[in-house]
Design a protein around this motif. Sequence first.
Motif, PDB file in Angstrom:
ATOM      1  N   PHE A  93      20.401  15.463  36.353  1.00 33.56           N
ATOM      2  CA  PHE A  93      18.803  14.361  35.396  1.00 33.56           C
ATOM      3  C   PHE A  93      17.469  16.144  34.793  1.00 33.56           C
ATOM      4  O   PHE A  93      18.030  16.538  34.622  1.00 33.56           O
ATOM      5  N   GLY A  94      17.251  15.629  33.673  1.00 31.35           N
ATOM      6  CA  GLY A  94      16.223  16.208  33.720  1.00 31.35           C
ATOM      7  C   GLY A  94      14.917  15.857  33.823  1.00 31.35           C
ATOM      8  O   GLY A  94      14.503  14.616  34.244  1.00 31.35           O
ATOM      9  N   LEU A  95      13.934  16.179  33.953  1.00 29.67           N
ATOM     10  CA  LEU A  95      12.809  16.664  34.642  1.00 29.67           C
ATOM     11  C   LEU A  95      11.717  16.899  33.945  1.00 29.67           C
ATOM     12  O   LEU A  95      11.449  19.107  33.377  1.00 29.67           O
ATOM     13  N   VAL A 105      13.971  11.908  33.947  1.00 25.34           N
ATOM     14  CA  VAL A 105      12.051  11.275  34.349  1.00 25.34           C
ATOM     15  C   VAL A 105      11.345  12.103  33.805  1.00 25.34           C
ATOM     16  O   VAL A 105      11.246  13.331  34.068  1.00 25.34           O
ATOM     17  N   VAL A 106      10.269  11.499  33.734  1.00 31.61           N
ATOM     18  CA  VAL A 106       8.740  11.505  32.849  1.00 31.61           C
ATOM     19  C   VAL A 106       7.606  12.163  33.594  1.00 31.61           C
ATOM     20  O   VAL A 106       7.247  10.692  34.303  1.00 31.61           O
ATOM     21  N   GLU A 107       7.063  12.816  34.430  1.00 31.12           N
ATOM     22  CA  GLU A 107       5.647  12.792  34.613  1.00 31.12           C
ATOM     23  C   GLU A 107       4.947  13.136  33.287  1.00 31.12           C
ATOM     24  O   GLU A 107       4.602  13.330  32.915  1.00 31.12           O
ATOM     25  N   PRO A 145      11.659  10.352  21.474  1.00 30.12           N
ATOM     26  CA  PRO A 145      11.870   8.713  22.132  1.00 30.12           C
ATOM     27  C   PRO A 145      11.897   8.704  22.959  1.00 30.12           C
ATOM     28  O   PRO A 145      12.359   8.813  23.975  1.00 30.12           O
ATOM     29  N   GLY A 146      11.661   7.429  23.456  1.00 24.69           N
ATOM     30  CA  GLY A 146      11.938   6.704  24.279  1.00 24.69           C
ATOM     31  C   GLY A 146      13.348   6.568  24.941  1.00 24.69           C
ATOM     32  O   GLY A 146      13.822   6.454  26.257  1.00 24.69           O
ATOM     33  N   VAL A 147      14.295   6.542  23.882  1.00 26.50           N
ATOM     34  CA  VAL A 147      15.996   6.318  24.557  1.00 26.50           C
ATOM     35  C   VAL A 147      16.120   7.427  25.310  1.00 26.50           C
ATOM     36  O   VAL A 147      17.185   7.271  25.585  1.00 26.50           O
ATOM     37  N   TYR A 148      15.500   8.474  25.612  1.00 22.37           N
ATOM     38  CA  TYR A 148      15.653   9.700  26.665  1.00 22.37           C
ATOM     39  C   TYR A 148      15.822   9.638  27.709  1.00 22.37           C
ATOM     40  O   TYR A 148      15.857  10.287  27.948  1.00 22.37           O
ATOM     41  N   VAL A 149      14.435   8.213  27.342  1.00 23.44           N
ATOM     42  CA  VAL A 149      13.508   8.558  28.596  1.00 23.44           C
ATOM     43  C   VAL A 149      14.800   7.669  29.152  1.00 23.44           C
ATOM     44  O   VAL A 149      14.736   6.545  29.165  1.00 23.44           O
ATOM     45  N   ASP A 150      13.788   7.711  30.668  1.00 22.81           N
ATOM     46  CA  ASP A 150      14.710   6.421  31.505  1.00 22.81           C
ATOM     47  C   ASP A 150      13.528   6.432  32.986  1.00 22.81           C
ATOM     48  O   ASP A 150      13.847   4.640  33.574  1.00 22.81           O
TER      49      ASP A 150
END
Length: 288
Positions: free
Chosen positions: A169-171, A204-206, A224-229
Amino acid sequence: MDKVVDSAAQAVADVPDGAVLAVGGFGLCGIPSTLIGALVEAGTSGLRVVSNNCGVDDWGLGLLLRAGRIARMTSSYVGENKEFARQYLAGELEVELTPQGTLAERLRAGGTGIPAFYTPAGVGTQVETGGLPWRYAPDGSVAVASPPKEVREFGDRRHLLEEAITADFGLVRAAVADRHGNCVFHAAARNFNPLCAMAGRVTVVEAERIVEAGELPPDAVHLPGVYVDRVVAVDASLEKRVERRTVRPARPTAPAADTADTRTATAETPTPAPSTTPLTTATATEEN
């Protein structure tokens, strides 16, 4: 695709014990404090965290550390956390120290599918030869040490092979995100955040502000949003901190003078020497 979720708790609900996390931020700037808080509340443990540092004793990743939830840290700087030092020296925490630029590139490589790369950073040190204590035994001996690294020469210069980092996970924390996950970071908060987002298999982006798709100009997008879930909204007014705030004392303002007096003073008065007043340091509870 709309990636917005209702809460931070929902956003990290599937992070299992023992997960590898890539966590953005530098010091206390741009850290995903809301997502970290949600993990503290969830009780997730045995975490293996990759981040520039481990926060401070009572903020950021330091909250997970204090609760005994972190098993391993991969970091480049850990000097602001006394509990971190205690756990490391007591053999309770495994620590892989990595040169800061190397850490950034390992994350970037992981996000772009590059398995490894060569760098001159660390040549001629224990980064090359191995033996850095990753974990101590209770008696103070070294239980786990870093291995030696492969060396090759390019252009008559020696380089070390460094492996890429990927995380479960990336936070990360963004100033603005749209519903498709495209992100903009504010000033210094654009530090390790894009790299950690790229390295996470699930990211996950806050975000302090969420806008509709198409509102962000394409040239303004940092990630870019391609990296964000997943994207979760956070309250931008909640407490932010900096580790240290350094200021110079204000200089007294001379009284205004008329034009004639100014010319006379300029002719007869030598130019004062530059101030040698030392910098002063104070703590603060605010952040850019």
